[in-house]
Design a protein around this motif. Structure first.
Motif, mmCIF file in Angstrom:
data_model
loop_
_atom_site.group_PDB
_atom_site.id
_atom_site.type_symbol
_atom_site.label_atom_id
_atom_site.label_comp_id
_atom_site.label_asym_id
_atom_site.label_seq_id
_atom_site.Cartn_x
_atom_site.Cartn_y
_atom_site.Cartn_z
ATOM 1 N N GLN A 422 70.979 -40.352 -47.755
ATOM 2 C CA GLN A 422 69.915 -40.786 -46.864
ATOM 3 C C GLN A 422 68.601 -40.085 -47.210
ATOM 4 O OE1 GLN A 422 71.556 -39.762 -43.047
ATOM 5 N NE2 GLN A 422 72.635 -41.719 -42.790
ATOM 6 N N MET A 423 68.666 -38.782 -47.410
ATOM 7 C CA MET A 423 67.468 -38.010 -47.741
ATOM 8 C C MET A 423 66.898 -38.430 -49.092
ATOM 9 S SD MET A 423 68.945 -34.309 -46.470
ATOM 10 C CE MET A 423 67.516 -33.348 -47.002
ATOM 11 N N LEU A 424 67.777 -38.661 -50.051
ATOM 12 C CA LEU A 424 67.345 -39.087 -51.383
ATOM 13 C C LEU A 424 66.635 -40.442 -51.316
ATOM 14 C CD1 LEU A 424 67.367 -38.774 -54.500
ATOM 15 C CD2 LEU A 424 69.653 -39.804 -54.485
ATOM 16 N N LEU A 425 67.167 -41.360 -50.521
ATOM 17 C CA LEU A 425 66.557 -42.676 -50.357
ATOM 18 C C LEU A 425 65.157 -42.570 -49.763
ATOM 19 C CD1 LEU A 425 69.065 -45.375 -49.001
ATOM 20 C CD2 LEU A 425 67.155 -45.756 -50.543
ATOM 21 N N LYS A 426 65.026 -41.766 -48.727
ATOM 22 C CA LYS A 426 63.749 -41.661 -48.036
ATOM 23 C C LYS A 426 62.698 -40.932 -48.876
ATOM 24 C CE LYS A 426 65.866 -41.548 -43.430
ATOM 25 N NZ LYS A 426 66.156 -40.697 -42.238
ATOM 26 N N GLU A 427 63.120 -39.917 -49.621
ATOM 27 C CA GLU A 427 62.162 -39.082 -50.337
ATOM 28 C C GLU A 427 61.860 -39.563 -51.743
ATOM 29 O OE1 GLU A 427 62.927 -34.859 -50.165
ATOM 30 O OE2 GLU A 427 63.864 -35.037 -48.180
ATOM 31 N N GLU A 428 62.857 -40.208 -52.408
ATOM 32 C CA GLU A 428 62.664 -40.587 -53.811
ATOM 33 C C GLU A 428 62.937 -42.062 -54.097
ATOM 34 O OE1 GLU A 428 61.407 -38.911 -56.210
ATOM 35 O OE2 GLU A 428 61.314 -36.891 -55.376
ATOM 36 N N GLY A 429 63.426 -42.798 -53.102
ATOM 37 C CA GLY A 429 63.676 -44.218 -53.313
ATOM 38 C C GLY A 429 64.815 -44.510 -54.265
#
Length: 492
Positions: A422-429
């Motif tokens: 989830q964090m990876l998606l929000k921060e780096e797409g």
């Protein structure tokens, strides 16, 4: 259905997939970008599941050309298309009812295509007999598997049908078992041995769950999904002997049989080994083997077609396989045509042969090189490790996360690997698959990466992933982060 209490209890009992939640988040982030919201990235890159074309891989020209002619028969007279393309399309149109791909077919598939598949299996397995009547075409391999599971499913409580299922397994499989009303009986693959299948672990799993359900089948994928392990002859023999001794139906997913690239590894079908073991086994062990257009080289996930071959199955049972497939009417005709092209591609001397061969070799080379590149790069990151993939299209990466992240995930009531994604998606797409299996907690955390993507896409993913991962490690104490983190920064 005026309230939840009126919904089918079996449907309410289906475990929620972590992947579904991440898909929704990825769609939300993509929508935000479309609405002009500023992000540090221009688009979401999805390498969470095995959809190579979505990730940017190109389709096979021969397949698309034949499909184009079948969809628009006026192209039969177009001499700019290779002659073998037009001849194949003409032949396939001739075996379609009404000469059109818009017609229904037999529920189990077009007889012509089923015969082509049987001949392919005989070539693959060095002459082991295969018969078109034992081949059933479905809307993808999972649909075929669901038909078999529904035929198996019976009982409740300690009499409920169980299926021995590897851990890790394809992320859609637990949901499929829930939907069929079948109990999942987990057996652990051996990570320290390259995710090998262990015979003693199979016996342990069977012993532990007998009494809790009635195990009637064992599911196995080779090459392994998502682990990338490839079974050798001895391992396959052990599984077959185990299934024979315990009277279990073998459910063998061989969808990535065209994507073995580990040094010294080769794909060997379960059927070939079975028929080399003598009548004691070849005449008695029941098996269903599955293959699909989603295979690495074709990558035609959207055409929705796969097949299963039934071995040693009672004809009265196969009758009900056909009955179950009737509920789908038939697999899409375009998908069935593509299956025919997959199992019977251009041959030496055909006009399309050179182009077809070059495209296949490029796909296989990209997959092999990406597997090595991603494994080496990610294993240099602090807090990551993985076994090298030997086949298939995934890398299964282990996360050694700081305690702060694990505690935060507990407070949010999600798996730590899901929180990471989830964090990876929000921060780096970057959209990766979480390794947890539909709410099952093992104490270990994994990521699932599809590595069948263009090389430049992989490099972009690795750069974004490393940037996020190193930031995360910088914010949390981690005992093993030192030199590896600095080395990676130097390469970014």
């Amino acid at each position: 259905m005026s309230s939840l209490q009126h919904v089918n209890p079996t449907v309410k009992g289906i475990r929620e997939s972590a992947h579904s939640g991440l898909q929704s988040l990825a769609a939300h982030v993509t929508q935000e970008i479309a609405q002009g919201m500023q992000k540090p990235f221009k688009e979401v890159i999805d390498i969470s599941s095995g959809d190579p074309h979505n990730a940017g891989m190109k389709p096979i020209s021969f397949v698309r050309q034949v499909l184009a002619v079948c969809l628009h028969p006026e192209l039969l007279g177009n001499t700019t298309l290779p002659l073998d393309v037009r001849l194949r399309a003409q032949r396939l149109l001739e075996v379609c009812d009404g000469g059109s791909v818009g017609s229904y077919t037999d529920s189990s598939g077009m007889p012509h295509v089923r015969q082509s598949i049987a001949e392919f299996i005989m070539r693959r397995d060095v002459g082991v007999h295969s018969h078109a009547k034992d081949v059933f075409i479905s809307s993808g391999s999972e649909r075929g598997l669901m038909v078999i599971l529904k035929l198996l499913a019976s009982g409740e409580g300690d009499t409920q049908t169980g299926v021995l299922t590897p851990r890790p397994c394809p992320h859609t499989l637990p949901t499929l078992l829930d939907d069929a009303g079948v109990a999942l009986v987990p057996y652990q693959l051996m990570e320290d041995r390259g995710w090998a299948v262990d015979l003693s672990e199979l016996h342990r799993a069977l012993k532990c769950d007998r009494g809790g359900c009635n195990p009637r089948a064992i599911y196995i994928s080779n090459p392994g999904t998502p682990t990338g392990h490839v079974q050798d002859w001895k391992s396959i023999e052990e599984v077959i002997r185990f299934a024979a001794a315990e009277r279990l139906l073998l459910l063998v997913d061989e969808v990535y049989q065209d994507s073995v690239y580990g040094q010294g590894k080769e794909f060997i079908s379960f059927k070939r080994v079975l028929f080399e073991m003598g009548k004691e086994y070849s005449g008695t062990v029941q098996m269903v083997s599955l293959h699909s257009l989603s295979s690495a080289c074709m990558g035609e996930c959207g055409l929705r077609a796969g097949y299963m071959e039934l071995v040693n199955m009672d004809p009265e049972v196969t009758h009900f396989v056909d009955t179950m497939l009737c509920t789908d009417i038939s697999s899409p005709v375009t998908g069935q045509i593509a299956l025919d092209l997959m199992v019977n591609p251009p041959r030496p001397g055909d006009p399309s042969y050179d182009t077809y061969t070059q495209e296949i070799l490029l796909i296989q080379a990209t997959l092999s090189q990406n597997a090595q590149r991603a494994h080496e790069f990610l294993n240099d990151l602090p807090g990551m490790s993985s076994q090298p993939a030997k086949g298939g299209i995934y890398l299964y990466q282990r996360l050694h996360l700081p305690s702060e992240i694990i505690e935060k995930a507990k407070k949010l009531e999600v798996e730590a690997c899901v929180l990471y994604c989830q964090m990876l998606l929000k921060e780096e797409g970057v959209f990766l698959g979480a390794g947890c299996q539909n709410g099952e907690t093992t104490g270990n955390h994994y990521l699932r990466l599809c590595i069948l993507v263009p090389a430049d896409t992989l490099e972009e993913v690795l750069a974004r992933l490393a940037s996020f991962h190193l930031r995360l490690m910088d914010t949390c104490p981690y005992p093993d982060r030192g030199v590896k983190g600095r080395d990676i920064r130097d390469t970014l």
